[in-house]
Each structure stands twice: as C-alpha cells, then as structure tokens.
Design an enzyme around this catalytic site. Structure first.
Site, PDB file in Angstrom:
ATOM      1  N   THR A   1       0.765  -1.348   0.081  1.00 50.20           N
ATOM      2  CA  THR A   1       0.189   0.074  -0.164  1.00 50.20           C
ATOM      3  C   THR A   1       0.786   1.065  -0.065  1.00 50.20           C
ATOM      4  O   THR A   1       0.403   2.248  -0.414  1.00 50.20           O
ATOM      5  CB  THR A   1      -0.990   0.132   1.252  1.00 50.20           C
ATOM      6  OG1 THR A   1      -1.954  -1.104   1.178  1.00 50.20           O
ATOM      7  CG2 THR A   1      -1.801   1.117   1.343  1.00 50.20           C
TER       8      THR A   1
ATOM      9  N   TYR B   1       4.340 -12.186   6.013  1.00 51.25           N
ATOM     10  CA  TYR B   1       2.988 -11.634   5.187  1.00 51.25           C
ATOM     11  C   TYR B   1       2.780 -12.596   4.015  1.00 51.25           C
ATOM     12  O   TYR B   1       3.539 -12.706   3.106  1.00 51.25           O
ATOM     13  CB  TYR B   1       3.421 -10.403   4.547  1.00 51.25           C
ATOM     14  CG  TYR B   1       2.326  -9.525   3.674  1.00 51.25           C
ATOM     15  CD1 TYR B   1       1.097 -10.009   3.911  1.00 51.25           C
ATOM     16  CD2 TYR B   1       2.875  -8.446   2.988  1.00 51.25           C
ATOM     17  CE1 TYR B   1       0.279  -9.371   2.928  1.00 51.25           C
ATOM     18  CE2 TYR B   1       1.799  -7.789   2.200  1.00 51.25           C
ATOM     19  CZ  TYR B   1       0.790  -8.003   2.294  1.00 51.25           C
ATOM     20  OH  TYR B   1      -0.439  -7.458   1.897  1.00 51.25           O
TER      21      TYR B   1
ATOM     22  N   LYS C   1       0.190 -11.733   8.870  1.00 44.09           N
ATOM     23  CA  LYS C   1      -0.644 -11.160   8.068  1.00 44.09           C
ATOM     24  C   LYS C   1      -1.012 -12.052   6.899  1.00 44.09           C
ATOM     25  O   LYS C   1      -0.491 -12.408   5.913  1.00 44.09           O
ATOM     26  CB  LYS C   1      -0.287  -9.868   7.478  1.00 44.09           C
ATOM     27  CG  LYS C   1      -1.336  -9.074   6.779  1.00 44.09           C
ATOM     28  CD  LYS C   1      -0.757  -7.788   5.936  1.00 44.09           C
ATOM     29  CE  LYS C   1      -1.670  -7.433   5.112  1.00 44.09           C
ATOM     30  NZ  LYS C   1      -1.063  -5.945   4.359  1.00 44.09           N
TER      31      LYS C   1
ATOM     32  N   VAL D   1      -4.814  -5.837   9.527  1.00 41.90           N
ATOM     33  CA  VAL D   1      -3.862  -5.002   9.011  1.00 41.90           C
ATOM     34  C   VAL D   1      -4.539  -4.413   7.695  1.00 41.90           C
ATOM     35  O   VAL D   1      -4.978  -4.975   7.020  1.00 41.90           O
ATOM     36  CB  VAL D   1      -2.670  -5.474   8.173  1.00 41.90           C
ATOM     37  CG1 VAL D   1      -1.793  -4.510   7.751  1.00 41.90           C
ATOM     38  CG2 VAL D   1      -2.007  -6.411   9.674  1.00 41.90           C
TER      39      VAL D   1
END
Length: 293
Positions: A46, A133, A161, A202
C-alpha cells in the site's frame, strides 16, 4: 504488540509529479492514526515500497521515527534479494521501531525449505518481533503452513498477516502454530476471520476511516458484527483499481493528502471514477451504529 489490534498499512503520499515524497501529507495521516490508537505499517505494498529508492525508504523511516509518534511502528521488509534485504535490516536496527512485516519471497515461488531458510536468515538479523506476510496474489505462492510450523518456535516470530482471502488458510496456520497470532490482511474479510480467531486487521481502509475502522474491528473481535454489508461495500470500493490508487484518490478528494499521485507502473487513469468512492465515504460517515466516533 499484544494491545494493538488494528494496523494501518499507510500510503506514501507524493508531490504532484511523483518525484518526491509529500512529508506534510504523510505526517497528517500519521497523526490521525495516533489519535485513533492504530498501529502503523510503513513501506508495504500500500505504501508503494517497490517504487521507492533505497534512499527514499531510509529517509522516510528516519522522518517518521523523528516524529516520536505515540504508537507502534512496523517496517516493511522486501522479499526479493536476500543481501539487499539483510542490508535493510541492518539499517532498521538503528531505528526506534517495534516490528517488521516480512513478505513471502515474490516471483521465485520457493518451496517449503526455500521459504524456511529465507525467513531463518531474516529472523536471525531481526531485533524486534516479526510478522510474516502471506500475499499469494502478489507473491505467486502461499506462505506454506509447514514453513510456519518449522519457524513457530523462533523467539522473533510473532505473527502472520494473511491476505489469502480465505479463512481456511488462517485455520491452517492456527493449527500448526497456535502460539503465532494471525492478522486478517483483507479489510472485507475481518468479520469472518475474527470468528476464526484472527488477532486483528492490517488495514488499507483505515487510511481513510481510522476511527470507524478501529471501532468496527473492535466490535468484530468482540463477537459483534454491526452491518457488515456497509463495511464490505466501502472496502470493495477501495479496490476498484489497483491498491492504493482508489485510496489515494479518496484521501485527496476529502483533503487529507495534497495529491493523489501514484508511481508507475500504477496510474490514476486506471481509476474508473471517484464518484463511487464519494458514495461509500458518505455511507461510512453516516453509519448510525458507529456515529459516536
């Protein structure tokens, strides 16, 4: 780290032509996250980390750390080149941060042992807790459950995540490593994943709605699910083009960042319209169950 259940995957605002970071807008966004009591994740997908130079990433981390924010900060760790990644960890070791977000190695599609050995190298270098992740849509492969099992006893391995888009993956991770916290990595999945034991979220959406997101996630984690359809509609609108194009467009539209600029290969021209974003923003701001925020 136990007290933070919502982490905002922060965008990286740029100036008009995209050749530099807009630090005034970044500070404004971070201040909102602190007030909402959300943790902060810098330099993830992001945050367009792959579009930043090494110098820009270092300067951004230094800038944020000098702000001495009253919240926890996680720094994104790339999953591309091992030696450059280890150098990045060496740099971050001197910063007052609280954790790392380590992406499953991208493009190479490593197997169980490749992933295990990769993360072992990084965990040995880490000085703060690490969140792995799982992002198969970008990495091209899942973070293997056996990899998680192999590393679950490492003192620095704290959380995952999970952006697999299915509760089945979360359930697998919880089964092989019950001591590892699993955070939902997809905004629209938090109500489902909370029911399966997710530790939190998240979030991309909390860039725009930090207070509403905080309250909504808290309710989901407490077994409540206030009008999930409103939240899901809003989150889906933030992905009508590649992330973070819609989020930056809405942040700009409501005056929180100066420019909606993204860096190539992303382009704002891929956003169909800002009107849908305005509609969901109005809907979120009028959300009766969370109107006290």
């Amino acid at each position: 780290m136990k007290s933070t259940f919502l982490w905002t995957a922060c965008v990286t605002p740029f100036n008009c032509n995209g050749d530099s970071i807009d630090y005034s807008s970044l500070q404004r966004l971070l201040t909102m996250q602190v007030k909402a009591e959300n943790g902060v994740v810098l330099l993830g997908s992001t945050g367009e980390s792959l579009s930043l130079t090494d110098s820009e990433k270092r300067t951004l981390v230094e800038f944020v750390c000098k702000l001495k924010l009253n919240t926890e900060i996680i720094i994104g760790v790339p999953g591309v080149n091992l030696y450059q990644t280890l150098e990045w960890l060496d740099f971050c070791k001197g910063m007052p941060i609280h954790g790392y977000l380590m992406t499953t190695p991208i493009y190479a599609k490593p197997g169980i042992m490749g992933q295990t050995l990769w993360f072992e190298k990084l965990l040995e270098k880490a000085h703060v807790p690490v969140m792995f992740y799982n992002i198969p849509s970008r990495a091209g492969i899942n973070l293997h459950a056996e990899t998680v099992r192999n590393l679950s006893s490492h003192e620095k391995f704290w959380a995952i995540k999970d952006s697999s888009g299915t509760v089945d993956t979360l359930a697998q991770y919880k089964k092989v490593a019950p001591n590892i916290e699993v955070f939902c990595g997809d905004d629209n999945m938090i109500s489902d994943m909370a029911a399966y034991g997710a530790a939190g979220l998240v979030s991309v959406a909390s860039n725009v709605w930090p207070y509403v997101a905080h309250e909504y996630v808290k309710k989901c984690l407490n077994g409540r699910n206030p009008q999930a359809d409103i939240w899901q509609q809003a989150c889906e609108a933030l992905f009508i083009a590649s992330n973070p194009i819609p989020t930056k467009a809405l942040l700009h539209d409501i005056g929180l960042i100066e420019h909606q600029t993204v860096r190539l290969p992303l382009s704002t021209e891929d956003l169909p319209s800002v009107e849908k974003l305005r509609q969901v923003n109005k809907m979120i701001l009028g959300w009766k169950e969370l109107a006290t925020l």
